[in-house]
Design a protein around this motif. Structure first.
Motif, PDB file in Angstrom:
ATOM      1  N   ILE A 157       1.039   3.458   1.601  1.00  0.00           N
ATOM      2  CA  ILE A 157       0.568   3.084   0.689  1.00  0.00           C
ATOM      3  C   ILE A 157       0.323   2.306  -0.782  1.00  0.00           C
ATOM      4  CG2 ILE A 157      -2.534   3.411  -0.170  1.00  0.00           C
ATOM      5  CD1 ILE A 157      -3.028   2.527   2.462  1.00  0.00           C
ATOM      6  N   VAL A 158       0.272   1.944  -1.239  1.00  0.00           N
ATOM      7  CA  VAL A 158       0.497   1.316  -2.289  1.00  0.00           C
ATOM      8  C   VAL A 158      -0.893   0.860  -2.599  1.00  0.00           C
ATOM      9  CG1 VAL A 158       1.380  -0.452  -3.776  1.00  0.00           C
ATOM     10  CG2 VAL A 158       3.337   0.273  -1.878  1.00  0.00           C
ATOM     11  N   GLN A 159      -1.007   1.469  -4.363  1.00  0.00           N
ATOM     12  CA  GLN A 159      -2.616   1.287  -5.154  1.00  0.00           C
ATOM     13  C   GLN A 159      -2.070   0.125  -5.614  1.00  0.00           C
ATOM     14  OE1 GLN A 159      -4.232   4.953  -7.064  1.00  0.00           O
ATOM     15  NE2 GLN A 159      -5.781   3.324  -7.388  1.00  0.00           N
ATOM     16  N   LYS A 160      -2.954  -1.042  -5.061  1.00  0.00           N
ATOM     17  CA  LYS A 160      -2.626  -2.515  -6.476  1.00  0.00           C
ATOM     18  C   LYS A 160      -3.936  -2.928  -6.907  1.00  0.00           C
ATOM     19  CE  LYS A 160      -1.293  -7.152  -5.340  1.00  0.00           C
ATOM     20  NZ  LYS A 160      -0.593  -7.641  -4.981  1.00  0.00           N
ATOM     21  N   GLY A 161      -4.426  -2.613  -8.441  1.00  0.00           N
ATOM     22  CA  GLY A 161      -5.832  -2.561  -8.704  1.00  0.00           C
ATOM     23  C   GLY A 161      -6.628  -1.569  -7.879  1.00  0.00           C
ATOM     24  N   GLY A 162      -7.807  -1.609  -7.770  1.00  0.00           N
ATOM     25  CA  GLY A 162      -8.029  -1.266  -6.602  1.00  0.00           C
ATOM     26  C   GLY A 162      -8.645  -1.051  -5.977  1.00  0.00           C
ATOM     27  N   LYS A 163      -7.860  -1.757  -5.122  1.00  0.00           N
ATOM     28  CA  LYS A 163      -7.420  -1.686  -3.547  1.00  0.00           C
ATOM     29  C   LYS A 163      -6.238  -0.812  -3.478  1.00  0.00           C
ATOM     30  CE  LYS A 163     -10.839  -5.170  -2.406  1.00  0.00           C
ATOM     31  NZ  LYS A 163     -11.881  -4.862  -2.314  1.00  0.00           N
ATOM     32  N   PHE A 164      -6.014  -1.723  -1.803  1.00  0.00           N
ATOM     33  CA  PHE A 164      -4.876  -0.017  -1.389  1.00  0.00           C
ATOM     34  C   PHE A 164      -4.063  -1.297  -0.262  1.00  0.00           C
ATOM     35  CE2 PHE A 164      -7.411   2.977  -3.134  1.00  0.00           C
ATOM     36  CZ  PHE A 164      -6.763   3.926  -3.078  1.00  0.00           C
ATOM     37  N   VAL A 165      -2.899  -1.369  -0.328  1.00  0.00           N
ATOM     38  CA  VAL A 165      -1.880  -2.211   0.658  1.00  0.00           C
ATOM     39  C   VAL A 165      -1.426  -1.380   1.728  1.00  0.00           C
ATOM     40  CG1 VAL A 165      -0.058  -3.654   0.524  1.00  0.00           C
ATOM     41  CG2 VAL A 165      -1.432  -4.214  -1.301  1.00  0.00           C
ATOM     42  N   GLU A 166      -1.442  -1.558   2.881  1.00  0.00           N
ATOM     43  CA  GLU A 166      -1.057  -1.057   4.034  1.00  0.00           C
ATOM     44  C   GLU A 166       0.675  -0.822   4.115  1.00  0.00           C
ATOM     45  OE1 GLU A 166      -4.139   0.431   6.646  1.00  0.00           O
ATOM     46  OE2 GLU A 166      -3.639  -1.673   7.085  1.00  0.00           O
ATOM     47  N   VAL A 167       1.275  -0.211   4.186  1.00  0.00           N
ATOM     48  CA  VAL A 167       3.011  -0.346   4.834  1.00  0.00           C
ATOM     49  C   VAL A 167       3.561  -0.094   5.933  1.00  0.00           C
ATOM     50  CG1 VAL A 167       5.088  -0.682   3.478  1.00  0.00           C
ATOM     51  CG2 VAL A 167       3.756  -0.043   1.716  1.00  0.00           C
ATOM     52  N   ASP A 168       3.644  -1.061   7.164  1.00  0.00           N
ATOM     53  CA  ASP A 168       4.096  -0.699   8.092  1.00  0.00           C
ATOM     54  C   ASP A 168       5.783   0.404   8.218  1.00  0.00           C
ATOM     55  OD1 ASP A 168       6.193  -2.182   8.117  1.00  0.00           O
ATOM     56  OD2 ASP A 168       5.315  -3.615  10.140  1.00  0.00           O
ATOM     57  N   ARG A 169       6.576   0.662   8.990  1.00  0.00           N
ATOM     58  CA  ARG A 169       7.358   1.195   9.586  1.00  0.00           C
ATOM     59  C   ARG A 169       8.916   0.876   8.646  1.00  0.00           C
ATOM     60  NH1 ARG A 169       9.332   0.395  15.119  1.00  0.00           N
ATOM     61  NH2 ARG A 169      10.381   3.035  14.884  1.00  0.00           N
ATOM     62  N   LYS A 170       8.240  -0.280   8.818  1.00  0.00           N
ATOM     63  CA  LYS A 170       9.465  -1.484   9.123  1.00  0.00           C
ATOM     64  C   LYS A 170       9.774  -2.245   7.202  1.00  0.00           C
ATOM     65  CE  LYS A 170       8.831  -3.964  13.685  1.00  0.00           C
ATOM     66  NZ  LYS A 170       8.779  -4.742  14.606  1.00  0.00           N
ATOM     67  N   GLY A 171       8.862  -1.515   6.494  1.00  0.00           N
ATOM     68  CA  GLY A 171       8.159  -1.578   5.188  1.00  0.00           C
ATOM     69  C   GLY A 171       7.545  -3.218   5.300  1.00  0.00           C
TER      70      GLY A 171
END
Length: 264
Positions: free
Chosen positions: A131-145
């Protein structure tokens, strides 16, 4: 000299009354060919009408399977399957392209015809490993990046990805050389390779450079993993090292043949 008998004259008349045997055989073959050709034309025309002109093989329903986060309604809307169109004319590749473009959460999709009236969409969704935090949201990253979705709440049990590539000159150089997407993909490879117990305990995967990736566990312990290379060997070494030094606070498996632990 006696003339031909009545029987002989009859046989001669029969032989001369029609075409020779070879010619008759050719005529029979020609008739068979013509009949078969006509039947094939009729069959082809009937097949074309059945597939394109009749109401018997048209799309009447769309079934969806494999969704977990997405809803079937979202998939159905994005797919835009032409209900009412002839089954044979449905462009399955175009449906797959639309789904991938509109719903990045979809990893794979199989579009199948279920004759005579159905189109099936078998979906496989991406699962986050970071998970990458971006502002008040969270970006999901899968097994392939692949960064595939932004959510308001982080999923439980998924470690955060921290890119610390501006903390030193070597880190900045690594970022320029490999690019952020490559470094994110390397972190995803590390997350995939972690032993199950370590993965559950990992809170943060920190990337300083291509070959300087480390883990921060929930109890304060840290692991220097290094690059994503030799992930399986590093996982085995880390498991053994943690068993051998249960009170250690810091572990180094960046060179799996020469591991180290320290702190207590």
């Amino acid at each position: 000299m006696a003339g031909p008998t009545t029987a002989e004259r009859g046989e001669r008349q029969q032989e001369s009354s029609g075409p020779p045997p070879a010619r008759r055989l050719r005529l029979r073959r020609l008739r068979v060919i013509i009949i078969l050709s006509v039947l094939l034309v009729l069959l082809g025309a009937g097949t074309v009408w059945l597939l394109y002109g009749s109401q018997w093989v048209r799309v009447e329903r769309v079934s969806i399977s494999g969704t977990r986060v997405l809803t079937p309604a979202q998939v159905r809307e994005a797919a835009q399957v032409p209900v009412g169109a002839p089954m044979i004319s449905v462009d399955t590749d175009a449906i797959e392209t639309r789904l991938r473009r509109k719903l990045p959460r979809i990893d794979t999709v199989d579009v199948v015809r279920s004759w005579p009236h159905g189109i099936g969409l078998k979906v496989s969704e991406r699962a986050p490993v970071l998970i990458v935090q971006k502002g008040g949201k969270f970006v999901e990253v899968d097994r392939k990046g692949v960064r595939f979705a932004t959510v308001s709440e982080p999923p439980k049990g998924i470690p955060a990805l921290e890119l610390s590539t501006s903390s030193s000159q070597s880190s900045a150089a690594s970022l320029r050389r490999f690019g952020e997407d490559r470094l994110v993909a390397e972190a995803a490879l590390v997350a995939r390779a972690l032993p199950a117990a370590v993965a559950r305990a990992t809170e943060t995967v920190k990337v300083r450079s291509y070959d300087d990736i480390s883990l921060e566990l929930g109890d304060g312990r840290t692991v220097l993993w290094g690059s994503s290379e030799k992930g399986a060997a590093k996982a085995r070494t880390l498991t053994a090292l943690m068993k051998a030094a249960p009170d250690a606070r810091h572990f180094d498996v960046s060179v799996p043949t020469a591991p180290a632990s320290s702190g207590s």
